[in-house]
Write an enzyme that holds these catalytic residues in place. Structure first.
Site, PDB file in Angstrom:
ATOM      1  N   HIS A 186      94.718 -18.039 -23.680  1.00 15.36           N
ATOM      2  CA  HIS A 186      95.410 -17.512 -22.141  1.00 15.36           C
ATOM      3  C   HIS A 186      96.639 -18.813 -22.144  1.00 15.36           C
ATOM      4  CE1 HIS A 186      95.897 -16.340 -18.198  1.00 15.36           C
ATOM      5  NE2 HIS A 186      96.354 -17.359 -18.034  1.00 15.36           N
ATOM      6  N   ASP A 317      94.722  -5.841 -21.648  1.00 17.21           N
ATOM      7  CA  ASP A 317      94.632  -6.711 -20.536  1.00 17.21           C
ATOM      8  C   ASP A 317      93.846  -5.828 -19.451  1.00 17.21           C
ATOM      9  OD1 ASP A 317      93.973  -8.964 -19.010  1.00 17.21           O
ATOM     10  OD2 ASP A 317      95.887  -9.641 -19.071  1.00 17.21           O
ATOM     11  N   HIS A 321      90.411  -3.987 -10.583  1.00 15.60           N
ATOM     12  CA  HIS A 321      90.158  -4.755  -9.285  1.00 15.60           C
ATOM     13  C   HIS A 321      89.735  -3.778  -8.127  1.00 15.60           C
ATOM     14  CE1 HIS A 321      90.877  -8.942 -10.408  1.00 15.60           C
ATOM     15  NE2 HIS A 321      92.315  -8.480 -10.929  1.00 15.60           N
TER      16      HIS A 321
HETATM   17 ZN   LIG Z   1      94.710 -13.859 -19.721  1.00 12.08          ZN
END
Ligand SMILES: [Zn+2]
Length: 442
Positions: A186, A317, A321
Site C-alpha cells: 500500500h 479494494d 463500512h
Molecule cells: Zn490499501
C-alpha cells in the site's frame, strides 16, 4: 445453498454462452470440471440446463484485494456476507486483506479466515498475511508459518498502512522468496500524507481540504521497485492511482523486474471533482477513499496502462463500512468504498464500452492475472476441457440504475448510487456448483 443441481453425479449444460465474447457454444460441467465444450452438446437425462443465449462466459473472477472485516468488524462485513457479495459480482475467489482485529499475522488467524470461507461456501477465501506484527511496521510477522499453514498464504500486505521502513520492506521481500510469495505494498509515504483528506490539487485547494499528493504514492513505488530489483524478489503494487505511478511501473517492467500492479474499478471511473460537485452533493464522504480519487488525466493514464498491460489486473479494494462510520462530516468519515458487486459493470463501462479492452482482456485482468500473481491454484484458468468449472455468465446488454438496496454486502458505501451502469452477473459457478443463478444467490 442449492444442493439440488451441481452435485457430483448430475451435470450442468450451459447452452449458447459466448466464451470470452466469441461464438456461442455449449459447455458441459460434471464433477466440478469442464468436461465438454462445443456446439449442440447432448445432455444426459439428469443434467440441468442453463440457457445462456447472449451471455458472455468468463473464468470465475479473482480479487486480489478484498476487505472481509472478519474477525473484529462483523458490523461492517463478515466472511459470509462478503463472499455472498463476491459471488453476486461473479467472483469465485477473493484474497482477504489482513487488517482485521486480531490482525491476520499468524498461522492461527489466517487459518481461521480460510476455514470461515470454506464453511460459507460461496467463493474461495485466500487470506493475505500481514507483513509486520499487528500492522505495527516494526517487526516482521511469521511469514513462513503463514505460508506453511493450511491457508497456504502467498500474498503478504500491511494494506491500510504502508510498510514505510525500507529495511523492513527489504527483509520482507527477501523472506518471501523462499516460498515464491509476493509483498503487496500500500504505497503511501506516511509523512507526506499526515492528515490527508483527498487528492492534492486544484479541487483540494478550493475546498480547503488537506491534500494527499501523488508524490506520496510515487516515492514509495520508486523505492520498492528498486528494492525488489536489488533483492530479486516479487513486488505487487496495490491500487495504483496516479499517472506518475504508471510511468514508474512501466519503467520497472522495461528493466525486466518482477513488479506487478493493480487498479481499482473506482480509480478507472471516478475523479476528485466529485468531492466538490456530484449527484449526491458536495463534501459527500461516499467519495472518501485511500488512495484518493484523482484527476481525469490520471484516470485516462490508468485506463491506458490497464489496456497495455502495464497494470496487470483489476482489484476491488472492497472496503465495507457501517453507515455511522461513513455518514459523518468529511474529515471524520472512514475511507473506503464497497466494490465487489459492481466491479465487472464498472470495468465494462470504463474499459469495454470505450474500446480499450475486449472480453478476453477482461478475463485476463480480472481472473487470470490476479490468480497468477497470488499463486492461486484452480482459478484463473482458460475455459477449456479439463479445467475446474469456475465460471461467470454475464449479460453485457442491460443497463440499470445502481441500487445497493439488494446488495449482499452488509455495508452500503457504494459511490455509484444514482449512476446507470451496464451489465449483470447472471450466474457464477464454483467448481461446478452454482453459487448464483438468474442473478440471485442459490
Ligand atoms: Zn490499501
Amino acid at each position: 445453498m442449492n444442493d439440488r443441481i451441481g452435485t457430483t453425479r448430475d451435470g450442468i449444460v450451459i447452452r449458447g454462452a459466448r466464451i470470452l465474447g466469441g461464438e456461442p457454444a455449449d459447455i458441459l460441467i460434471r464433477d466440478g470440471l469442464l468436461v465438454e465444450i462445443g456446439q449442440g452438446l447432448s445432455a444426459g437425462e439428469s443434467d440441468e440446463t442453463v440457457e445462456a443465449e447472449g451471455l458472455i462466459a468468463l473464468p470465475g473472477l479473482v480479487d486480489l484485494h478484498t476487505h472481509l472485516r472478519e474477525p473484529g468488524r462483523e458490523d461492517a462485513e463478515t466472511v459470509t456476507t462478503g463472499t455472498r457479495a463476491a459471488a453476486l459480482g461473479g467472483y469465485t475467489a477473493v484474497h482477504a486483506m489482513a487488517n482485521t482485529d486480531p490482525v491476520a499475522d499468524t498461522a492461527g488467524v489466517v487459518e481461521q479466515v480460510w476455514r470461515l470461507g470454506q464453511e460459507a461456501g460461496y467463493c474461495d477465501v485466500q487470506p493475505v498475511g500481514a507483513v509486520t506484527v499487528g500492522l505495527g511496521g516494526e517487526h516482521l510477522a511469521e511469514l513462513g508459518a503463514m505460508a506453511d499453514s493450511a491457508a497456504r498464504v502467498r500474498v503478504f500486505s500491511d494494506d491500510g498502512r504502508c510498510v514505510s521502513d525500507a529495511v523492513l520492506m527489504r527483509r520482507a521481500l527477501e523472506y518471501v522468496k523462499a516460498f515464491d510469495g509476493v509483498v503487496a505494498q500500500h504505497a503511501q509515504e506516511p509523512r507526506l500524507t499526515e492528515g490527508a483528506q483527498m487528492n492534492e490539487g486544484a479541487v483540494s485547494g478550493r475546498l480547503g481540504l488537506t491534500g494527499w499528493p501523488a508524490v506520496a504514492e510515487e516515492a514509495i513505488i520508486s523505492r520498492d521497485c528498486l528494492l525488489a530489483a536489488h533483492v530479486g524478489s516479487r513486488l505487487h503494487i496495490c491500487h495504483v492511482s496516479t499517472a506518475g505511478s504508471v510511468e514508474l511501473i512501466r519503467w520497472a517492467k522495461s528493466k525486466g523486474w518482477d513488479v506487478t500492479a493493480e487498479v481499482t474499478p473506482h480509480h478507472l471511473l471516478l475523479t476528485d471533482d466529485l468531492v466538490e460537485d456530484s449527484p449526491v452533493g458536495s463534501y459527500n464522504p461516499i467519495y472518501k477513499v485511500n488512495p484518493p480519487l484523482r484527476t481525469r488525466a490520471d484516470v485516462e493514464a490508468l485506463r491506458a496502462a490497464l489496456a497495455d498491460g502495464t497494470i496487470d489486473c483489476v482489484a476491488t479494494d472492497h472496503a465495507p463500512h457501517p453507515v455511522e462510520d461513513k455518514e459523518a462530516e468529511w474529515a471524520a468519515a472512514a475511507m473506503g468504498m464497497i466494490g465487489l458487486e459492481t466491479a465487472l459493470a464498472v470495468v465494462q463501462e470504463a474499459m469495454v464500452e470505450t474500446g480499450l479492452l475486449d472480453w478476453a482482456g477482461v478475463a485476463e485482468r480480472m481472473s487470470c492475472a490476479p490468480a497468477r500473481i497470488g499463486r492461486l491454484r484452480g482459478h484463473g484458468q482458460p475455459i477449456e476441457v479439463g479445467a475446474p468449472a469456475n465460471l461467470t455468465l454475464y449479460d453485457p446488454a442491460v443497463r440499470a440504475a445502481v441500487d445497493p438496496a439488494g446488495y449482499a454486502s452488509k455495508s452500503r458505501n457504494t459511490p455509484y448510487q444514482g449512476l446507470t451502469l451496464p451489465g449483470r452477473v447472471v450466474a457464477t459457478f464454483l467448481r461446478g456448483r452454482p453459487t448464483v443463478l438468474d442473478g440471485k444467490l442459490t
